[in-house]
Design a protein around this motif. Sequence first.
Motif, PDB file in Angstrom:
ATOM      1  N   GLN A  65       0.821  -1.208   0.000  1.00 32.90           N
ATOM      2  CA  GLN A  65       0.000   0.000   0.000  1.00 32.90           C
ATOM      3  C   GLN A  65       0.854   1.257   0.000  1.00 32.90           C
ATOM      4  O   GLN A  65       0.523   2.251  -0.653  1.00 32.90           O
ATOM      5  CB  GLN A  65      -0.945  -0.021   1.212  1.00 32.90           C
ATOM      6  N   GLU A  66       1.962   1.210   0.738  1.00 35.23           N
ATOM      7  CA  GLU A  66       2.873   2.357   0.774  1.00 35.23           C
ATOM      8  C   GLU A  66       3.505   2.619  -0.586  1.00 35.23           C
ATOM      9  O   GLU A  66       3.786   3.758  -0.959  1.00 35.23           O
ATOM     10  CB  GLU A  66       3.966   2.121   1.814  1.00 35.23           C
ATOM     11  N   ALA A  67       3.733   1.561  -1.348  1.00 35.82           N
ATOM     12  CA  ALA A  67       4.446   1.686  -2.624  1.00 35.82           C
ATOM     13  C   ALA A  67       3.537   2.022  -3.800  1.00 35.82           C
ATOM     14  O   ALA A  67       4.024   2.458  -4.850  1.00 35.82           O
ATOM     15  CB  ALA A  67       5.189   0.386  -2.923  1.00 35.82           C
ATOM     16  N   LEU A  68       2.238   1.831  -3.625  1.00 38.41           N
ATOM     17  CA  LEU A  68       1.298   2.032  -4.733  1.00 38.41           C
ATOM     18  C   LEU A  68       0.384   3.211  -4.407  1.00 38.41           C
ATOM     19  O   LEU A  68      -0.178   3.284  -3.314  1.00 38.41           O
ATOM     20  CB  LEU A  68       0.471   0.767  -4.960  1.00 38.41           C
ATOM     21  N   SER A  69       0.218   4.098  -5.361  1.00 33.92           N
ATOM     22  CA  SER A  69      -0.441   5.365  -5.045  1.00 33.92           C
ATOM     23  C   SER A  69      -1.758   5.594  -5.781  1.00 33.92           C
ATOM     24  O   SER A  69      -2.324   6.669  -5.693  1.00 33.92           O
ATOM     25  CB  SER A  69       0.511   6.524  -5.374  1.00 33.92           C
ATOM     26  N   HIS A  70      -2.263   4.616  -6.509  1.00 33.85           N
ATOM     27  CA  HIS A  70      -3.516   4.821  -7.245  1.00 33.85           C
ATOM     28  C   HIS A  70      -4.654   5.120  -6.257  1.00 33.85           C
ATOM     29  O   HIS A  70      -4.854   4.403  -5.283  1.00 33.85           O
ATOM     30  CB  HIS A  70      -3.842   3.574  -8.071  1.00 33.85           C
ATOM     31  N   PRO A  71      -5.440   6.174  -6.490  1.00 34.98           N
ATOM     32  CA  PRO A  71      -6.447   6.586  -5.502  1.00 34.98           C
ATOM     33  C   PRO A  71      -7.635   5.641  -5.374  1.00 34.98           C
ATOM     34  O   PRO A  71      -8.369   5.701  -4.382  1.00 34.98           O
ATOM     35  CB  PRO A  71      -6.903   7.956  -6.015  1.00 34.98           C
ATOM     36  N   ASP A  72      -7.839   4.771  -6.366  1.00 33.82           N
ATOM     37  CA  ASP A  72      -9.040   3.930  -6.359  1.00 33.82           C
ATOM     38  C   ASP A  72      -8.773   2.484  -5.955  1.00 33.82           C
ATOM     39  O   ASP A  72      -9.638   1.617  -6.127  1.00 33.82           O
ATOM     40  CB  ASP A  72      -9.708   3.958  -7.740  1.00 33.82           C
ATOM     41  N   LEU A  73      -7.602   2.205  -5.413  1.00 32.03           N
ATOM     42  CA  LEU A  73      -7.308   0.842  -4.985  1.00 32.03           C
ATOM     43  C   LEU A  73      -8.201   0.437  -3.807  1.00 32.03           C
ATOM     44  O   LEU A  73      -8.481   1.244  -2.918  1.00 32.03           O
ATOM     45  CB  LEU A  73      -5.846   0.714  -4.576  1.00 32.03           C
ATOM     46  N   GLU A  74      -8.627  -0.811  -3.823  1.00 31.33           N
ATOM     47  CA  GLU A  74      -9.441  -1.353  -2.740  1.00 31.33           C
ATOM     48  C   GLU A  74      -8.765  -2.621  -2.228  1.00 31.33           C
ATOM     49  O   GLU A  74      -8.511  -3.543  -2.994  1.00 31.33           O
ATOM     50  CB  GLU A  74     -10.851  -1.662  -3.240  1.00 31.33           C
ATOM     51  N   TRP A  75      -8.500  -2.642  -0.924  1.00 29.26           N
ATOM     52  CA  TRP A  75      -7.750  -3.743  -0.331  1.00 29.26           C
ATOM     53  C   TRP A  75      -8.660  -4.601   0.527  1.00 29.26           C
ATOM     54  O   TRP A  75      -9.399  -4.090   1.381  1.00 29.26           O
ATOM     55  CB  TRP A  75      -6.594  -3.203   0.510  1.00 29.26           C
ATOM     56  N   HIS A  76      -8.581  -5.912   0.311  1.00 32.40           N
ATOM     57  CA  HIS A  76      -9.344  -6.894   1.078  1.00 32.40           C
ATOM     58  C   HIS A  76      -8.369  -7.776   1.848  1.00 32.40           C
ATOM     59  O   HIS A  76      -7.425  -8.318   1.253  1.00 32.40           O
ATOM     60  CB  HIS A  76     -10.174  -7.780   0.147  1.00 32.40           C
ATOM     61  N   LEU A  77      -8.586  -7.922   3.137  1.00 36.12           N
ATOM     62  CA  LEU A  77      -7.805  -8.869   3.922  1.00 36.12           C
ATOM     63  C   LEU A  77      -8.564 -10.198   3.895  1.00 36.12           C
ATOM     64  O   LEU A  77      -9.671 -10.306   4.440  1.00 36.12           O
ATOM     65  CB  LEU A  77      -7.624  -8.383   5.351  1.00 36.12           C
ATOM     66  N   ILE A  78      -7.973 -11.193   3.239  1.00 36.36           N
ATOM     67  CA  ILE A  78      -8.693 -12.449   3.019  1.00 36.36           C
ATOM     68  C   ILE A  78      -8.143 -13.600   3.849  1.00 36.36           C
ATOM     69  O   ILE A  78      -8.762 -14.660   3.910  1.00 36.36           O
ATOM     70  CB  ILE A  78      -8.691 -12.825   1.521  1.00 36.36           C
ATOM     71  N   GLY A  79      -6.988 -13.418   4.480  1.00 35.33           N
ATOM     72  CA  GLY A  79      -6.388 -14.484   5.273  1.00 35.33           C
ATOM     73  C   GLY A  79      -6.748 -14.371   6.744  1.00 35.33           C
ATOM     74  O   GLY A  79      -7.382 -13.406   7.188  1.00 35.33           O
ATOM     75  N   HIS A  80      -6.340 -15.380   7.489  1.00 31.32           N
ATOM     76  CA  HIS A  80      -6.572 -15.379   8.936  1.00 31.32           C
ATOM     77  C   HIS A  80      -5.909 -14.157   9.568  1.00 31.32           C
ATOM     78  O   HIS A  80      -4.740 -13.857   9.286  1.00 31.32           O
ATOM     79  CB  HIS A  80      -5.990 -16.654   9.549  1.00 31.32           C
TER      80      HIS A  80
END
Length: 232
Positions: A65-80
Amino acid sequence: MTFAENLSHIHDRLHQAATQAGRSPEAVRLIAVSKTKPVSQLQEAIDAGQLVFGENRVQEALEKQEALSHPDLEWHLIGHLQKNKAKLVPGRFAWVHSVDSLELAQRLEKHAAATEVPLKILLQLNTSAEESKSGMSGWDEVRPLAEQILQNCPHLQLKGLMTIPAPDVGEGATRRAFAQLRTWNERLRTELDLPDLTELSMGMTSDFEWAVLEGATLVRIGSALFGARSYP
């Protein structure tokens, strides 16, 4: 093949499966599972138009997330999610797919309240009763947890359920696991009067088409997009 070519192929297969099920292809969202993949590959995916990513490990995801700056990125935490990492999630991830205990939900609520950013969550079910997998085992666990979250966690938005069925058990058993998740979700939505409980996170590279046929709204695909996983 390039990521863009793989992405186009997956979209074609998703479209075909949704059409076969009598569903709109737009009802299924593709999560690119980017765990262990370098930032350069994620940037290639972004350039191809993929903006939704799923990660298993909090720290690895934060570095990306720190390295990527696109404003529309959506992050999902899918692991335990380890409970001691819950403080790192609100404000950085839009979704957590793997909530399976009240203690974890309460920790996420505490930190979501502190950031004043709501967090979409899914409850994880272990539909194949595998000892190696996280998740609740059935209805007797999922309904009480859903009720507790609704009563005590106002910053958590309960959106549906998630499962990872046992691998290599064939289409019949896999689809039964997916159908069971759909049934529990529909029952929760009806009995608790939750019209927004519409999401089913199920289906990966080997079985996502079966998942779409059974009602998946979120599919988690890694190797079919990025290639075989590599571990450091």
